[in-house]
Design an enzyme around this catalytic site. Structure first.
Site, short mmCIF file in Angstrom:
data_model
loop_
_atom_site.label_atom_id
_atom_site.label_comp_id
_atom_site.label_asym_id
_atom_site.label_seq_id
_atom_site.Cartn_x
_atom_site.Cartn_y
_atom_site.Cartn_z
CE1 TYR A 1 37.11 44.55 42.72
CE2 TYR A 1 37.54 42.99 40.96
CZ TYR A 1 38.05 43.51 41.74
OH TYR A 1 39.51 44.38 41.72
CG ASP B 1 42.22 44.80 45.37
OD1 ASP B 1 41.42 44.77 44.65
OD2 ASP B 1 43.40 44.99 44.93
CG HIS B 2 40.92 40.86 43.80
ND1 HIS B 2 42.24 40.16 43.15
CD2 HIS B 2 40.79 42.18 43.37
CE1 HIS B 2 42.34 41.25 42.25
NE2 HIS B 2 41.34 42.13 42.18
CB CYS C 1 47.61 46.99 44.80
SG CYS C 1 46.54 45.52 44.74
CG HIS D 1 46.50 48.68 40.25
ND1 HIS D 1 47.16 47.28 40.19
CD2 HIS D 1 45.67 48.47 41.33
CE1 HIS D 1 46.74 46.43 40.91
NE2 HIS D 1 45.67 47.16 41.57
CG HIS E 1 43.44 48.40 45.11
ND1 HIS E 1 43.36 47.94 43.80
CD2 HIS E 1 43.01 49.73 45.10
CE1 HIS E 1 43.09 48.84 43.12
NE2 HIS E 1 42.49 49.77 43.82
C1 CS2 Z 1 42.43 44.98 39.84
C2 CS2 Z 1 42.76 45.64 38.71
O1 CS2 Z 1 43.08 45.89 41.51
C3 CS2 Z 1 42.25 45.39 41.12
O2 CS2 Z 1 41.61 44.88 41.71
O3 CS2 Z 1 41.62 43.88 39.82
O4 CS2 Z 1 41.97 45.37 37.77
C4 CS2 Z 1 42.76 46.88 38.86
O5 CS2 Z 1 41.39 47.40 39.11
C5 CS2 Z 1 43.53 47.88 37.58
O6 CS2 Z 1 44.66 47.13 37.29
C6 CS2 Z 1 43.62 49.22 37.70
O7 CS2 Z 1 43.66 49.91 36.52
MN MN Z 2 44.57 46.32 43.34
#
Ligand code: CS2
Ligand code: MN
Length: 356
Positions: A331, A317-318, A245, A207, A272
């Site tokens: 989340y 993702d978020h 991401c 990531h 993501h």
């Molecule tokens: C982050 C990270 O991508 C995300 O949503 O919240 O916590 C991600 O899961 C980590 O960096 C992956 O190792």
């Molecule tokens: Mn991410």
């Protein structure tokens, strides 16, 4: 593409597998064993129990996010060999139980960083945000308190209380670690684990650094196209791959996400998808997934995935906190489920448009 949903486990998530199963398309799970400290091998019985739980709910567990990397591996300290050996055991155990992709990151000390976990947006929802001038005011040794206060009791990935209690020590361990050294340490790690990944058919998907620029004087090596080119070429096996991401890399306007998708297509194993609104370089907040709400064009992003024939895993993702949901910041169920519906809509339209 295969759509999945991140799930932290029944003890640490407000969202249930039964709820996830009702999201259109019935996504699979990106699961984890968040309580196992970085550096330890994941116990086989715990992996079995997680797999059973997910499968009993009618879902699949083919992606793990994350198996965290012990700091000794990142700093190159002597304990790293033991930690790498344990990591390999974890890979073997996960691979022999059907896991196909492991997401991880190589960020020193912190995982993602934000200045506000509950920034109020115009529509009354809240979202994670990053403002450089706020970050510059924070003494990194106190950031743990700031973040954990804001997390309302949920453990935040990458901000485990156990690690945060050793924050001074952690910073000290990185004083000699330059970017070059960090890159060498990543290569050392990859060279050691990739043969097992090949044998057990488990793809590693790093990531990017979030945000994709340096913070608190710590080294960073996964910020942009040139960093990614270096890390993919340091170990040329396809098992050394990427979690692309969009919202993370996209926080820097220098990163052209559709172009990166096209360039790194065959090494992207997991993506993501989310949007952010950039106010000025270094200041952004997360938004709904909709292109019109943020700075990224999700149609162009999904079109790039379609054009390269992406068959890997994808998750929203978020998300924002909407409709008074109480959940771990980023989340909740609602906004991420809306994200999936939108991503599916884009995909179907691109697919059918292409056939017309
Ligand atoms: C982050 C990270 O991508 C995300 O949503 O919240 O916590 C991600 O899961 C980590 O960096 C992956 O190792
Ligand atoms: Mn991410």
């Amino acid at each position: 593409m295969k759509i999945i949903f991140r799930w932290f486990g029944s003890n640490d998530d407000s969202v249930t597998l039964e709820q996830i199963r009702q999201i259109p398309g019935k996504p699979g799970i990106a699961g984890t064993l968040g309580d196992i400290p970085a550096g330890e091998a994941w116990p086989a019985n715990r992996i079995d129990a997680l797999k059973k739980q997910v499968e009993d709910a009618g879902l699949k567990l083919e992606v793990i996010e994350s198996v965290n990397i012990h700091d000794s591996i990142k700093t190159g300290a002597p304990e790293r060999d033991k930690c790498i050996e344990n990591y390999i055991t974890t890979i073997e155990r996960l691979g022999s139980r059907g896991v196909k992709v492991i997401c991880y990151n190589f960020m020193p000390v912190f995982d993602w960083t934000r200045s506000d976990l509950y920034k109020k947006l115009e529509d009354g929802s809240t979202a994670l945000s990053y403002e450089q001038k706020e970050i510059d005011k924070i003494n990194p040794e106190n950031i743990a308190q700031t973040i954990s206060k804001g997390s309302k009791g949920y453990s935040l990935p990458g901000w485990e209380p156990e690690r945060m209690s050793r924050i001074k020590e952690l910073f000290a361990a990185y004083t000699e670690v330059t970017e070059e050294k960090l890159r060498d340490n990543l290569k050392y790690f990859l060279d050691a684990i990739i043969p097992s990944c090949e044998k057990y058919d488990v793809k590693m998907a790093i990531h990017p650094d979030d945000p994709p620029w340096g913070i608190f004087g710590l080294p960073r090596i996964v910020r942009n196209e040139s960093d990614i080119t270096k890390l993919l070429s340091m170990c040329s096996s396809p098992y050394n791959g990427l979690t692309l991401c969009t919202g993370c890399l996209g926080a820097s306007t220098a990163n052209d996400i559709p172009a990166m998708i096209r360039k790194f297509a065959d090494r992207i194993h997991f993506t993501h998808v989310r949007n952010i609104k950039i106010h000025s370089e270094g200041d952004f907040n997360e938004t709904s997934h909709l292109s019109a709400d943020g700075s990224l064009d999700l149609y162009e992003i999904m079109k790039a995935y379609y054009d390269v024939g992406y068959t890997g895993y994808l998750r929203p993702d978020h998300g924002r906190m909407i409709w008074n949901e109480q959940a771990r910041p980023g989340y909740g169920l609602y906004d991420r489920a809306l994200g999936i519906a939108y991503i599916n809509g884009l995909w179907e339209a691109i697919n059918k448009g292409n056939r017309a």
